[in-house]
Design an enzyme around this catalytic site. Structure first.
Site, PDB file in Angstrom:
ATOM      1  CB  SER A 139      -0.863   0.000   1.268  1.00  0.00           C
ATOM      2  OG  SER A 139      -1.493   1.252   1.442  1.00  0.00           O
ATOM      3  CE1 TYR A 149      -3.672  -2.573   5.625  1.00  0.00           C
ATOM      4  CE2 TYR A 149      -2.931  -0.368   5.023  1.00  0.00           C
ATOM      5  CZ  TYR A 149      -3.464  -1.593   4.666  1.00  0.00           C
ATOM      6  OH  TYR A 149      -3.777  -1.846   3.355  1.00  0.00           O
TER       7      TYR A 149
HETATM    8  N1  LIG Z   1      -8.815  -0.936  -0.692  1.00  0.00           N
HETATM    9  C1  LIG Z   1      -7.804  -0.113  -0.470  1.00  0.00           C
HETATM   10  O1  LIG Z   1      -7.977   1.130  -0.344  1.00  0.00           O
HETATM   11  C2  LIG Z   1      -6.391  -0.656  -0.399  1.00  0.00           C
HETATM   12  C3  LIG Z   1      -5.333   0.261  -0.569  1.00  0.00           C
HETATM   13  C4  LIG Z   1      -4.022  -0.210  -0.527  1.00  0.00           C
HETATM   14  C5  LIG Z   1      -3.780  -1.555  -0.330  1.00  0.00           C
HETATM   15  N2  LIG Z   1      -4.824  -2.423  -0.155  1.00  0.00           N
HETATM   16  C6  LIG Z   1      -4.491  -3.838   0.047  1.00  0.00           C
HETATM   17  O2  LIG Z   1      -5.048  -4.576  -1.022  1.00  0.00           O
HETATM   18  C7  LIG Z   1      -5.264  -5.942  -0.621  1.00  0.00           C
HETATM   19  C8  LIG Z   1      -6.670  -6.372  -1.020  1.00  0.00           C
HETATM   20  O3  LIG Z   1      -7.590  -5.562  -0.324  1.00  0.00           O
HETATM   21  P1  LIG Z   1      -9.004  -5.142  -0.931  1.00  0.00           P
HETATM   22  O4  LIG Z   1      -9.101  -3.675  -0.763  1.00  0.00           O
HETATM   23  O5  LIG Z   1      -9.214  -5.750  -2.249  1.00  0.00           O
HETATM   24  O6  LIG Z   1      -9.944  -5.795   0.196  1.00  0.00           O
HETATM   25  P2  LIG Z   1     -11.346  -6.597   0.120  1.00  0.00           P
HETATM   26  O7  LIG Z   1     -12.190  -6.086  -0.984  1.00  0.00           O
HETATM   27  O8  LIG Z   1     -11.889  -6.525   1.510  1.00  0.00           O
HETATM   28  O9  LIG Z   1     -10.901  -8.100  -0.213  1.00  0.00           O
HETATM   29  C9  LIG Z   1     -10.109  -8.820   0.705  1.00  0.00           C
HETATM   30  C10 LIG Z   1      -9.902 -10.244   0.201  1.00  0.00           C
HETATM   31  O10 LIG Z   1      -9.030 -10.910   1.134  1.00  0.00           O
HETATM   32  C11 LIG Z   1      -9.656 -12.104   1.604  1.00  0.00           C
HETATM   33  N3  LIG Z   1      -9.275 -12.326   2.999  1.00  0.00           N
HETATM   34  C12 LIG Z   1      -9.487 -11.494   4.055  1.00  0.00           C
HETATM   35  N4  LIG Z   1      -9.072 -12.056   5.196  1.00  0.00           N
HETATM   36  C13 LIG Z   1      -8.578 -13.284   4.865  1.00  0.00           C
HETATM   37  C14 LIG Z   1      -8.024 -14.359   5.599  1.00  0.00           C
HETATM   38  N5  LIG Z   1      -7.896 -14.305   6.939  1.00  0.00           N
HETATM   39  N6  LIG Z   1      -7.640 -15.473   4.947  1.00  0.00           N
HETATM   40  C15 LIG Z   1      -7.770 -15.565   3.601  1.00  0.00           C
HETATM   41  N7  LIG Z   1      -8.301 -14.581   2.851  1.00  0.00           N
HETATM   42  C16 LIG Z   1      -8.704 -13.453   3.462  1.00  0.00           C
HETATM   43  C17 LIG Z   1     -11.156 -11.852   1.424  1.00  0.00           C
HETATM   44  O11 LIG Z   1     -11.887 -13.066   1.244  1.00  0.00           O
HETATM   45  P3  LIG Z   1     -12.621 -13.877   2.468  1.00  0.00           P
HETATM   46  O12 LIG Z   1     -13.298 -12.841   3.315  1.00  0.00           O
HETATM   47  O13 LIG Z   1     -13.524 -14.834   1.790  1.00  0.00           O
HETATM   48  O14 LIG Z   1     -11.510 -14.579   3.188  1.00  0.00           O
HETATM   49  C18 LIG Z   1     -11.186 -11.049   0.135  1.00  0.00           C
HETATM   50  O15 LIG Z   1     -11.141 -11.913  -0.980  1.00  0.00           O
HETATM   51  C19 LIG Z   1      -5.014  -5.964   0.894  1.00  0.00           C
HETATM   52  O16 LIG Z   1      -3.738  -6.509   1.143  1.00  0.00           O
HETATM   53  C20 LIG Z   1      -5.062  -4.489   1.303  1.00  0.00           C
HETATM   54  O17 LIG Z   1      -4.278  -4.243   2.448  1.00  0.00           O
HETATM   55  C21 LIG Z   1      -6.120  -2.009  -0.202  1.00  0.00           C
END
Ligand SMILES: NC(=O)c1ccc[n+]([C@@H]2O[C@H](COP(=O)([O-])OP(=O)(O)OC[C@H]3O[C@@H](n4cnc5c(N)ncnc54)[C@H](OP(=O)(O)O)[C@@H]3O)[C@@H](O)[C@H]2O)c1
Length: 252
Positions: A139, A149
């Site tokens: 991130s 985080y």
């Molecule tokens: N959205 C943002 O603004 C942002 C910005 C920078 C970086 N990121 C990073 O991008 C990545 C993806 O995030 P996202 O924004 O796409 O989030 P999201 O829409 O909430 O999706 C999260 C995914 O991770 C899975 N997950 C969560 N906890 C888990 C666990 N304990 N074991 C296995 N799978 C798990 C979830 O599936 P299940 O619930 O089915 O397990 C889901 O498929 C993360 O690493 C986040 O830190 C996000």
């Protein structure tokens, strides 16, 4: 692009965007997340639309036994994983020092321990065979001191940048992907108030995945999707740390 990719967290957000883009390129997939129903639905849709081979591997990556199963799958050279996308992630509301330490442990396990184990398995398999790629979804928060985080994402960026150099001669490309705010389920799952984040700061998950895969083809160690976040990250990485922390503190 590689023949088979393992994507963690493909059932929503950025991971789903990777899964759809890779499937559209004809890449077979191994999908890892907790929600088995969602994994089945997604794999049915990907197979139907793109005719690729899909394995699903339900796993809570904070559970050491489940994590071992995923590492074992990565090490299985009978169906080699050419690309690992270490994407699964979640955060908790509240500043470190005010939160439940058990929740902090889970966050650390998901954001640090899980990608570390999966990367270890992938680097061993890929360097032995002489090719492969790893995308570690970090991130832009990695570049600002903003609690646990940010610290976890900083750790992931640091290890990725080192691994990129260390394993280049072995034919392995490692990328740290650093998106800014992206519209996914992430903020709603942590129950965060995002009403004060201006519209211009939001990225689309598909644009994030597209930028990462484009940068991967160019063998870039660091992928920061969008010009606006590249500018902000450059400022954050070069400005005095006290100033960066003060500006970051005024944010969400
Ligand atoms: N959205 C943002 O603004 C942002 C910005 C920078 C970086 N990121 C990073 O991008 C990545 C993806 O995030 P996202 O924004 O796409 O989030 P999201 O829409 O909430 O999706 C999260 C995914 O991770 C899975 N997950 C969560 N906890 C888990 C666990 N304990 N074991 C296995 N799978 C798990 C979830 O599936 P299940 O619930 O089915 O397990 C889901 O498929 C993360 O690493 C986040 O830190 C996000």
């Amino acid at each position: 692009m590689t023949a088979r990719a393992l994507v963690t967290g493909p059932t929503a957000g950025i991971g789903a965007a990777f899964a759809w883009r890779l499937a559209a390129e004809g890449v077979d997939l191994v999908l890892v997340a907790r929600d088995e129903d969602r994994l089945h639905r997604l794999s049915d849709e990907l197979r139907r639309d793109h005719g690729v081979d899909i394995e699903i591997l339900p796993a809570d990556l904070t559970d050491p036994d489940a994590l071992d199963r995923v590492s074992t799958r990565i090490a299985d050279e009978s169906r080699p994983i050419g690309l690992l996308v270490n994407n699964a992630g979640a955060s908790i509301a509240g500043w470190f020092g005010t939160t439940d330490i058990a929740l902090e442990d889970r966050q650390l396990d998901l954001l640090v321990r899980a990608p570390m184990h999966l990367m270890d398995a992938a680097l061993k398999a890929m360097s032995r065979r002489g090719y492969g790629a790893i995308v570690n979804v970090a991130s832009v928060a990695a570049f600002t001191p903003r609690g646990a985080y940010s610290a976890h994402k900083s750790w992931l960026v640091n290890l990725s940048l080192w691994a990129h150099l260390q394993y280049a001669d072995a034919g392995v490309v490692v990328q740290a992907l650093c998106p800014g705010f992206t519209r996914t389920e992430f903020h709603q799952r942590m129950d965060a108030d995002i009403s004060d984040i201006p519209e211009w700061m939001w990225l689309k998950a598909d644009d994030v995945a597209a930028a990462s895969l484009r940068d991967l083809r160019r063998r870039r160690a660091l992928s920061i999707p969008s010009t606006r976040y590249r500018v902000l990250s450059t400022l954050a990485r070069h400005a005095p740390i006290g100033l960066v922390a003060a500006v970051a503190k005024r944010g969400r």
